[in-house]
Motif scaffolding. Structure first.
Motif, PDB file in Angstrom:
ATOM      1  N   SER A  45       0.823  -1.215   0.000  1.00  0.00           N
ATOM      2  CA  SER A  45       0.000   0.000   0.000  1.00  0.00           C
ATOM      3  C   SER A  45       0.850   1.255   0.000  1.00  0.00           C
ATOM      4  CB  SER A  45      -0.933   0.003   1.223  1.00  0.00           C
ATOM      5  OG  SER A  45      -1.925  -0.987   1.120  1.00  0.00           O
ATOM      6  N   ARG A  48       2.632   1.885  -3.335  1.00  0.00           N
ATOM      7  CA  ARG A  48       1.733   2.412  -4.361  1.00  0.00           C
ATOM      8  C   ARG A  48       1.426   3.886  -4.126  1.00  0.00           C
ATOM      9  NH1 ARG A  48      -2.265  -2.901  -4.438  1.00  0.00           N
ATOM     10  NH2 ARG A  48      -1.252  -3.984  -6.179  1.00  0.00           N
ATOM     11  N   GLN A 308      -7.382   1.007  -3.849  1.00  0.00           N
ATOM     12  CA  GLN A 308      -7.700  -0.180  -4.643  1.00  0.00           C
ATOM     13  C   GLN A 308      -9.160  -0.554  -4.452  1.00  0.00           C
ATOM     14  OE1 GLN A 308      -4.968  -3.426  -4.266  1.00  0.00           O
ATOM     15  NE2 GLN A 308      -6.164  -4.816  -5.554  1.00  0.00           N
ATOM     16  N   SER A 310     -12.736  -2.979  -5.362  1.00  0.00           N
ATOM     17  CA  SER A 310     -13.142  -4.372  -5.259  1.00  0.00           C
ATOM     18  C   SER A 310     -14.377  -4.552  -6.133  1.00  0.00           C
ATOM     19  CB  SER A 310     -13.458  -4.740  -3.808  1.00  0.00           C
ATOM     20  OG  SER A 310     -14.583  -4.000  -3.346  1.00  0.00           O
ATOM     21  N   ASP A 314     -15.944  -0.233  -6.492  1.00  0.00           N
ATOM     22  CA  ASP A 314     -14.950   0.025  -7.523  1.00  0.00           C
ATOM     23  C   ASP A 314     -14.506   1.484  -7.518  1.00  0.00           C
ATOM     24  OD1 ASP A 314     -13.245  -0.761  -9.474  1.00  0.00           O
ATOM     25  OD2 ASP A 314     -14.727  -0.835 -11.082  1.00  0.00           O
ATOM     26  N   GLY A 316     -11.614   2.509  -6.378  1.00  0.00           N
ATOM     27  CA  GLY A 316     -10.162   2.594  -6.372  1.00  0.00           C
ATOM     28  C   GLY A 316      -9.572   3.144  -7.655  1.00  0.00           C
ATOM     29  N   LEU A 318      -6.883   1.757  -8.505  1.00  0.00           N
ATOM     30  CA  LEU A 318      -6.492   0.435  -8.974  1.00  0.00           C
ATOM     31  C   LEU A 318      -7.738  -0.443  -8.956  1.00  0.00           C
ATOM     32  CD1 LEU A 318      -3.344  -0.066  -6.684  1.00  0.00           C
ATOM     33  CD2 LEU A 318      -3.305   0.639  -9.094  1.00  0.00           C
ATOM     34  N   ASN A 319      -7.835  -1.402  -9.886  1.00  0.00           N
ATOM     35  CA  ASN A 319      -8.981  -2.306  -9.829  1.00  0.00           C
ATOM     36  C   ASN A 319      -8.731  -3.413  -8.812  1.00  0.00           C
ATOM     37  OD1 ASN A 319      -7.368  -4.291 -11.043  1.00  0.00           O
ATOM     38  ND2 ASN A 319      -8.265  -4.002 -13.077  1.00  0.00           N
ATOM     39  N   GLU A 320      -9.674  -4.333  -8.720  1.00  0.00           N
ATOM     40  CA  GLU A 320      -9.578  -5.368  -7.682  1.00  0.00           C
ATOM     41  C   GLU A 320      -8.351  -6.256  -7.849  1.00  0.00           C
ATOM     42  OE1 GLU A 320     -12.493  -7.039 -10.819  1.00  0.00           O
ATOM     43  OE2 GLU A 320     -11.906  -5.098  -9.972  1.00  0.00           O
ATOM     44  N   GLY A 322      -5.403  -5.013  -8.817  1.00  0.00           N
ATOM     45  CA  GLY A 322      -4.228  -4.178  -8.642  1.00  0.00           C
ATOM     46  C   GLY A 322      -3.746  -3.500  -9.912  1.00  0.00           C
ATOM     47  N   ARG A 324      -3.661  -0.651 -12.740  1.00  0.00           N
ATOM     48  CA  ARG A 324      -3.912   0.782 -12.729  1.00  0.00           C
ATOM     49  C   ARG A 324      -5.048   1.157 -13.685  1.00  0.00           C
ATOM     50  NH1 ARG A 324       2.075   3.729 -12.590  1.00  0.00           N
ATOM     51  NH2 ARG A 324       2.816   2.683 -10.681  1.00  0.00           N
TER      52      ARG A 324
END
Length: 424
Positions: A45, A48, A308, A310, A314, A316, A318-320, A322, A324
């Motif tokens: 984490s 990132r 991020q 899930s 959604d 984030g 980043l998607n679920e 990871g 970008r």
């Protein structure tokens, strides 16, 4: 409890007020402390967020996970996670905002019907009820301030006590019970480390009702910043809650430490009560919102939700898995260079069924106003909001006619100086 850990590095602290030439402390929300937290997850984490140029990270710290069994008995695994995460962040000059909530079973004021199902280190409805004795909570946040003080950007006292779903703060007399917790927590934190900012509020409501009830319960003087979580009309909500503050003699800065958009379109229409958008719109919104806030002196900090996503949330960058999304690059760029201008309002005039149709787009976050003039005299105006894709389409009243009209559209936050104007 364990002995206090000497801090390394200096967290980026927000002043009580800031000049408009200095950007807010900006960053992102990351996964918090929970039963499944790992050291590798803490490392990942922070790495990132370093790539995002974040100055702060915000995470939830579950009191029920950190001190599950009894007062003074801190879980070693949970402690190791916080130790690792704050050390990682300090190395990169990133301040940590800890939002501490979730009452352990031994301290919960939940009714007996819920307490029968409350098990240490397992999430239950009883954890959402505030503690019977606010001093127990105060002891925990004081401990965190003593252990991590120089690494902290702030400690946020609880999460969303005014949230109607009661997922975080359940039970009766919410303003009074929350005020009691805040009044106990503030001196405990300041005694442990007077330099750690204390955030009160964590409010989701912008109409001022809950905040005025907190003032009546005596919260003034027990926080250094007021945390707010605004997902709808974020800029307009900030303006409204700031006006409530000023009307009640409160000039403490706002910390917008939760806001964002879920890029769940077109698979879903709504997620977590928020309208779904596309990944492209999410990225544009990230850029425009941070730029809109960059010169707002009463906003001390802003942290996007979320690092991020899930399947269920959604939000984030980043998607679920990871990977970008476009919003990751947008956030990285705007945090590195926050002072650019938000997108301008666009306006096009057409005709439909014998009347004028005004359509276009604008930056996210606030109410819009349309004004129609003829020969320099205002003939019509309308207040409206953009759709989920930041577009609008407004038919003008037929009585205005179709010639000799000047139409102007602007966003309240940006003001008339950035209006779009067309004549026909």
């Amino acid at each position: 409890m364990c002995a206090a850990l000497a801090g390394t590095g200096a967290a980026k602290r927000a002043p009580n007020s800031r000049p408009s030439s200095a950007a807010p402390l900006s960053g992102v929300n990351i996964p918090g402390l929970g039963p499944n937290s790992t050291l590798a997850g803490a490392d990942r984490s922070v790495a990132r967020t370093r790539a995002l140029h974040a100055r702060i990270i915000r995470l939830g710290v579950g009191w029920s996970t950190l001190e599950p069994e009894a007062p003074g008995r801190v879980d070693a695994r949970a402690q190791a996670f916080l130790d690792r995460l704050t050390a990682d962040a300090a190395k990169d000059g990133i301040g940590v905002v800890m939002t501490v909530d979730s009452t352990p079973c031994w301290a919960s004021s939940a009714p007996s019907s819920l307490m029968r199902t409350c098990v240490a280190s397992m999430s239950s409805r009883a954890n959402a009820w505030p503690p019977r004795d606010p001093a127990d909570y105060a002891a925990m946040v004081g401990y965190l301030a003593a252990r991590y003080g120089p690494r902290l950007a702030a400690i946020e006292v609880w999460n969303e006590p005014d949230q109607a779903n009661e997922l975080y703060f359940a039970g009766p007399e919410k303003p009074q019970r929350y005020a009691a917790i805040l009044r106990a927590a503030y001196p405990a934190i300041k005694q442990a480390d007077p330099n750690v900012p204390v955030l009160g509020g964590s409010l989701v409501g912008s109409n001022g009702v809950f905040l005025r009830a907190l003032y009546a319960a005596g919260v003034k003087g027990y926080y250094d910043g007021l945390a707010v979580h605004f997902y709808n009309l974020t800029l307009g909500s900030l303006r409204a809650i700031h006006e409530t503050q000023l009307a009640n003699g409160d000039a403490t800065p706002l910390w917008l430490d939760e806001f964002g958009w879920s890029s769940c379109w077109p698979h879903h229409r709504v997620q977590q009560e928020q309208a779904c958008v596309t990944t492209k719109v999410q990225a544009a919104n990230v850029t425009n919102l941070f730029r809109s806030l960059a010169r707002t002196p009463y906003v001390a900090a802003d942290a996007l939700y979320d690092l991020q996503g899930s399947v269920a949330e959604d939000f984030g960058v980043l998607n679920e898995h990871g990977t970008r999304k476009p919003a990751f690059g947008a956030l990285s760029r705007v945090l590195a260079s926050p002072f650019g201008s938000p997108s301008r309002v666009t306006l096009k005039l057409g005709s439909r069924h014998g009347a004028i149709l005004a359509s276009g787009s604008g930056p996210v976050g606030d109410y819009m106003e349309l004004e129609v003039s003829r020969s320099g005299l205002l003939r019509y105006k309308a207040l409206f909001t953009l759709d989920r894709f930041n577009r609008f389409s407004i038919p003008l009243p037929a009585a205005l006619g179709t010639r000799g009209l000047t139409v102007r559209v602007f966003q309240y936050w940006a003001g008339r100086g950035r209006a779009a104007q067309r004549s026909i």
